[in-house]
Scaffold this active site. Structure first.
Site, mmCIF file in Angstrom:
data_model
loop_
_atom_site.group_PDB
_atom_site.id
_atom_site.type_symbol
_atom_site.label_atom_id
_atom_site.label_comp_id
_atom_site.label_asym_id
_atom_site.label_seq_id
_atom_site.Cartn_x
_atom_site.Cartn_y
_atom_site.Cartn_z
ATOM 1 C CE1 TYR A 194 -0.294 -0.923 4.711
ATOM 2 C CE2 TYR A 194 0.276 1.219 4.237
ATOM 3 C CZ TYR A 194 0.342 0.141 5.022
ATOM 4 O OH TYR A 194 0.767 0.162 6.666
ATOM 5 C CD GLU A 195 -0.528 5.455 2.012
ATOM 6 O OE1 GLU A 195 0.092 6.594 1.249
ATOM 7 O OE2 GLU A 195 -1.552 5.503 2.240
ATOM 8 N N GLY A 196 1.512 3.009 -2.739
ATOM 9 C CA GLY A 196 2.433 3.051 -3.601
ATOM 10 C C GLY A 196 3.465 1.874 -3.639
#
Length: 116
Positions: A99-101
């Site tokens: 997550y978050e890239g």
């Protein structure tokens, strides 16, 4: 656990391989912290921090995954039991890479800057 578990007549932490492995993992955690701190300082000072943040995400999430995987390995079968907190930590570490890239996207950001 490593102080309490006795194997071959001595606690696990006295086994050289495991002691050295713990030293390496401690170093890896420390390295990731410094990369993270660099990005935080750049943001706090109002400087561009996008590349440092990408590096920090990769370093910290990879370190978390590697350290928890090694910890599970050192605990043996106990590492998979819910009674030991490391089981949850390993699952949490994996999701931070996603997550978050994802880390692959962070690498695209970094490589794009390197080859401009």
């Amino acid at each position: 656990y490593m102080k309490e578990r006795i194997q071959f007549g001595k606690p696990l932490f006295k086994q050289q391989y495991l002691a050295f492995k713990m030293a390496e993992l401690d170093l890896e955690i420390e390295e990731a912290k410094y990369i993270l701190y660099k990005a935080a300082i750049e943001k706090q000072e109002g400087r561009p921090y996008g590349l440092s943040a990408a590096k920090a995400k990769i370093a910290c999430t990879d370190a978390a995954m590697h350290v928890t995987t090694e910890a599970v390995q050192m605990l043996g079968g106990n590492g998979y039991m819910k009674e030991y907190e490391i089981e949850r930590m390993m699952r949490d570490a994996k999701i931070t890479q996603i997550y978050e890239g994802t880390n692959e996207i962070q690498k695209l950001i970094l490589s794009g800057k390197l080859f401009r």
